[in-house]
Design a protein around this motif. Structure first.
Motif, PDB file in Angstrom:
ATOM      1  N   ARG A 112       0.846  -1.209   0.000  1.00  0.00           N
ATOM      2  CA  ARG A 112       0.000   0.000   0.000  1.00  0.00           C
ATOM      3  C   ARG A 112       0.873   1.248   0.000  1.00  0.00           C
ATOM      4  O   ARG A 112       1.784   1.377   0.829  1.00  0.00           O
ATOM      5  CB  ARG A 112      -0.918  -0.004   1.226  1.00  0.00           C
ATOM      6  N   LEU A 113       0.550   2.156  -0.923  1.00  0.00           N
ATOM      7  CA  LEU A 113       1.389   3.344  -1.112  1.00  0.00           C
ATOM      8  C   LEU A 113       0.537   4.584  -1.378  1.00  0.00           C
ATOM      9  O   LEU A 113      -0.383   4.552  -2.186  1.00  0.00           O
ATOM     10  CB  LEU A 113       2.296   3.119  -2.333  1.00  0.00           C
ATOM     11  N   VAL A 114       0.916   5.668  -0.700  1.00  0.00           N
ATOM     12  CA  VAL A 114       0.416   7.000  -1.084  1.00  0.00           C
ATOM     13  C   VAL A 114       1.641   7.812  -1.458  1.00  0.00           C
ATOM     14  O   VAL A 114       2.621   7.837  -0.703  1.00  0.00           O
ATOM     15  CB  VAL A 114      -0.336   7.679   0.082  1.00  0.00           C
ATOM     16  N   VAL A 115       1.592   8.454  -2.625  1.00  0.00           N
ATOM     17  CA  VAL A 115       2.745   9.245  -3.040  1.00  0.00           C
ATOM     18  C   VAL A 115       2.313  10.701  -3.218  1.00  0.00           C
ATOM     19  O   VAL A 115       1.246  10.981  -3.760  1.00  0.00           O
ATOM     20  CB  VAL A 115       3.414   8.654  -4.308  1.00  0.00           C
ATOM     21  N   ALA A 116       3.171  11.611  -2.715  1.00  0.00           N
ATOM     22  CA  ALA A 116       2.889  13.051  -2.845  1.00  0.00           C
ATOM     23  C   ALA A 116       3.229  13.474  -4.256  1.00  0.00           C
ATOM     24  O   ALA A 116       4.385  13.414  -4.668  1.00  0.00           O
ATOM     25  CB  ALA A 116       3.740  13.834  -1.850  1.00  0.00           C
ATOM     26  N   SER A 117       2.221  13.891  -5.014  1.00  0.00           N
ATOM     27  CA  SER A 117       2.478  14.449  -6.333  1.00  0.00           C
ATOM     28  C   SER A 117       2.122  15.935  -6.289  1.00  0.00           C
ATOM     29  O   SER A 117       2.028  16.523  -5.204  1.00  0.00           O
ATOM     30  CB  SER A 117       1.686  13.681  -7.397  1.00  0.00           C
ATOM     31  N   SER A 118       1.941  16.532  -7.437  1.00  0.00           N
ATOM     32  CA  SER A 118       1.776  17.979  -7.459  1.00  0.00           C
ATOM     33  C   SER A 118       0.987  18.419  -8.676  1.00  0.00           C
ATOM     34  O   SER A 118       1.016  17.759  -9.732  1.00  0.00           O
ATOM     35  CB  SER A 118       3.165  18.629  -7.500  1.00  0.00           C
ATOM     36  N   MET A 119       0.366  19.573  -8.557  1.00  0.00           N
ATOM     37  CA  MET A 119      -0.329  20.176  -9.705  1.00  0.00           C
ATOM     38  C   MET A 119       0.645  20.494 -10.836  1.00  0.00           C
ATOM     39  O   MET A 119       0.212  20.698 -11.968  1.00  0.00           O
ATOM     40  CB  MET A 119      -1.011  21.466  -9.269  1.00  0.00           C
ATOM     41  N   VAL A 120       1.947  20.520 -10.540  1.00  0.00           N
ATOM     42  CA  VAL A 120       2.912  20.864 -11.593  1.00  0.00           C
ATOM     43  C   VAL A 120       2.939  19.822 -12.717  1.00  0.00           C
ATOM     44  O   VAL A 120       3.460  20.099 -13.789  1.00  0.00           O
ATOM     45  CB  VAL A 120       4.351  21.092 -11.047  1.00  0.00           C
ATOM     46  N   ALA A 200      -1.906   8.704  -5.837  1.00  0.00           N
ATOM     47  CA  ALA A 200      -1.028   9.874  -5.954  1.00  0.00           C
ATOM     48  C   ALA A 200      -1.870  11.104  -5.652  1.00  0.00           C
ATOM     49  O   ALA A 200      -2.943  11.276  -6.239  1.00  0.00           O
ATOM     50  CB  ALA A 200      -0.442   9.976  -7.356  1.00  0.00           C
ATOM     51  N   LEU A 201      -1.396  11.916  -4.731  1.00  0.00           N
ATOM     52  CA  LEU A 201      -2.130  13.135  -4.381  1.00  0.00           C
ATOM     53  C   LEU A 201      -1.451  14.330  -5.033  1.00  0.00           C
ATOM     54  O   LEU A 201      -0.288  14.633  -4.727  1.00  0.00           O
ATOM     55  CB  LEU A 201      -2.169  13.305  -2.854  1.00  0.00           C
ATOM     56  N   ASN A 256      -4.349  12.822   2.932  1.00  0.00           N
ATOM     57  CA  ASN A 256      -3.443  11.668   2.987  1.00  0.00           C
ATOM     58  C   ASN A 256      -4.062  10.515   3.777  1.00  0.00           C
ATOM     59  O   ASN A 256      -3.933   9.357   3.380  1.00  0.00           O
ATOM     60  CB  ASN A 256      -2.085  12.068   3.582  1.00  0.00           C
ATOM     61  N   LEU A 257      -4.735  10.839   4.874  1.00  0.00           N
ATOM     62  CA  LEU A 257      -5.368   9.749   5.637  1.00  0.00           C
ATOM     63  C   LEU A 257      -6.450   9.071   4.794  1.00  0.00           C
ATOM     64  O   LEU A 257      -6.569   7.840   4.784  1.00  0.00           O
ATOM     65  CB  LEU A 257      -5.959  10.285   6.952  1.00  0.00           C
ATOM     66  N   ALA A 258      -7.215   9.873   4.058  1.00  0.00           N
ATOM     67  CA  ALA A 258      -8.257   9.293   3.191  1.00  0.00           C
ATOM     68  C   ALA A 258      -7.620   8.417   2.107  1.00  0.00           C
ATOM     69  O   ALA A 258      -8.124   7.335   1.782  1.00  0.00           O
ATOM     70  CB  ALA A 258      -9.094  10.404   2.566  1.00  0.00           C
TER      71      ALA A 258
END
Ligand SMILES: NC(=O)c1ccc[n+]([C@@H]2O[C@H](COP(=O)([O-])OP(=O)(O)OC[C@H]3O[C@@H](n4cnc5c(N)ncnc54)[C@H](O)[C@@H]3O)[C@@H](O)[C@H]2O)c1
Length: 364
Positions: A112-120, A200-201, A256-258
């Motif tokens: 299980r992975l959440v990765v911080a992405s960006s609007m860029v 990815a958020l 991130n928790l969601a």
């Protein structure tokens, strides 16, 4: 649940740490405490199992993954960078780092992975012109020099900015943006080949307490806030009408928790999730924005008012490569994962105007 938060000593990571501890998760942090972003020893919650180490170090990552259920990957070299000489550091920190982490997760069976992405990853925002939805090319120097800041369509017609959704074309326009998109592709490939599940958020303009103050990578909100702290007026580039979605760091933490819950599998992600095709996806990107559109000029004004400082100065300067308008649709995150932002622009800016920033970095 045991959660590994990489970059958990950073601005956003530490807000996620607090939110995760508050809901009862066990939290381990892996952070190298980069000396170009940390001006001193950051405050780490004593309940955290803290490991100082680099995500590019496979041995450290392997031991950090011991007993972990989910990885929330925030560690990265952030911002636009100083010049192109930064490229190897961006690619190494962000993409090699992610590859090492994912390989170790595959080996350890962490799925299980959440990765911080960006609007860029989108480049310019989305616009509607006479021919429908369009994505304008980078703005021309001669237009910017003449104070023509708004992009036009191919025939010189006006364009109306729209909220951008996750299925918009991806068009990363600088090295940092390319590394953020590569992180998403690496996560997609990892999920496909291991049977893992990733979100990815794509954060929009994040602000809030604990932002860095004087690094070359600091965002516009902290540049304004730092100017006010020195008793100076915020200097607003272009005409101040650039549209953005400013989202509070505590809302980023709850997103991130969601997303962590989403990675547990179909039906686990909140209201409306069960059985939807989207929720069956092994990789899913989500925009994270407040849902309200404000301009950079408005932000500077609010901060000046609440800090009791000098009014902003609109300078007409520009940075080549800055996008004119980019604002998020966060409908997917809200409808699929049941997430709702809690902080309003007004109360968030009031708090941020006098909130503590991260310790200043000593210039080399
Ligand atoms: N701040 C924003 O507005 C914004 C917007 C979009 C996306 N993001 C993403 O959010 C994430 C967190 O950003 P932030 O603003 O909190 O940045 P930050 O610099 O405050 O935090 C990043 C943390 O990661 C650590 N780190 C960096 N490289 C590392 C490595 N190789 N190994 C271990 N630790 C490492 C740093 O020491 C730092 O504590 C990043 O992935 C960034 O790309 C941030």
């Amino acid at each position: 649940m045991t959660l590994l938060i990489t970059g958990g000593a950073g601005f956003i990571g530490s807000a996620i740490v607090t939110a995760a501890l508050d809901r009862g998760d066990d939290v381990r942090v892996l952070d190298s405490l980069r000396d170009d972003v940390h001006g001193g020893q950051p405050d780490i919650d004593p309940r955290v199992d803290f490991i100082r180490g680099d995500v590019r170090d496979a041995d450290v990552v392997r031991s950090a993954l011991d007993g972990v259920d989910v990885v929330c990957h925030q560690a990265a070299k952030v911002g636009l960078g100083v010049d192109f000489a930064d490229a190897p550091d961006y690619v190494s920190s962000n993409d090699l780092g992610t590859a090492v982490l994912l390989a170790a997760m595959a080996e350890a069976g962490v799925m299980r992975l959440v990765v911080a992405s960006s609007m860029v990853v989108y480049g310019e925002g989305s616009y509607r012109g006479a021919a429908g939805l369009t994505r304008p090319a980078p703005r021309r120097v001669e237009d910017l020099d003449a104070g023509r800041f708004d992009p036009l369509d191919a025939d010189g017609g006006a364009l109306v900015p729209q909220l951008i959704a996750e299925d918009a074309p991806l068009d990363p326009r600088n090295v940092y943006a390319i590394t953020k998109l590569t992180q998403e592709y690496l996560a997609t490939s990892w999920a496909r080949s291991t049977g893992g599940r990733a979100a990815a958020l794509r954060y929009h303009n994040v602000y809030g307490p604990g932002m860095p103050q004087n690094t070359p990578y600091a965002g516009v909100a902290s540049l304004f806030r730092s100017a006010l702290q020195r008793g100076e007026a915020p200097r607003v580039f272009e005409d101040g009408a650039q549209r953005r979605d400013f989202v509070h760091v505590r809302d980023i933490a709850s997103a991130n928790l969601a997303a962590i819950d989403f990675t547990a599998g179909p039906g686990a992600g909140g209201p409306g999730a069960a059985g939807s095709g989207a929720m069956d996806a092994s990789f899913r990107p989500f925009n994270v924005g407040s849902g309200t559109v404000h301009t950079i000029g408005e932000m500077a004004e609010q901060l000046s008012i609440h800090a009791g400082g000098p009014a902003p100065v609109v300078t007409g300067e520009y940075r080549l490569g800055d996008v004119r308008h980019i604002t998020a649709s966060s409908a997917r995150l809200q409808s699929e994962l049941g997430w709702t932002p809690r902080e309003t622009f007004e109360s968030g800016m009031r708090e941020f105007a006098t909130a503590p920033l991260r310790a200043a970095v000593t210039p080399k």
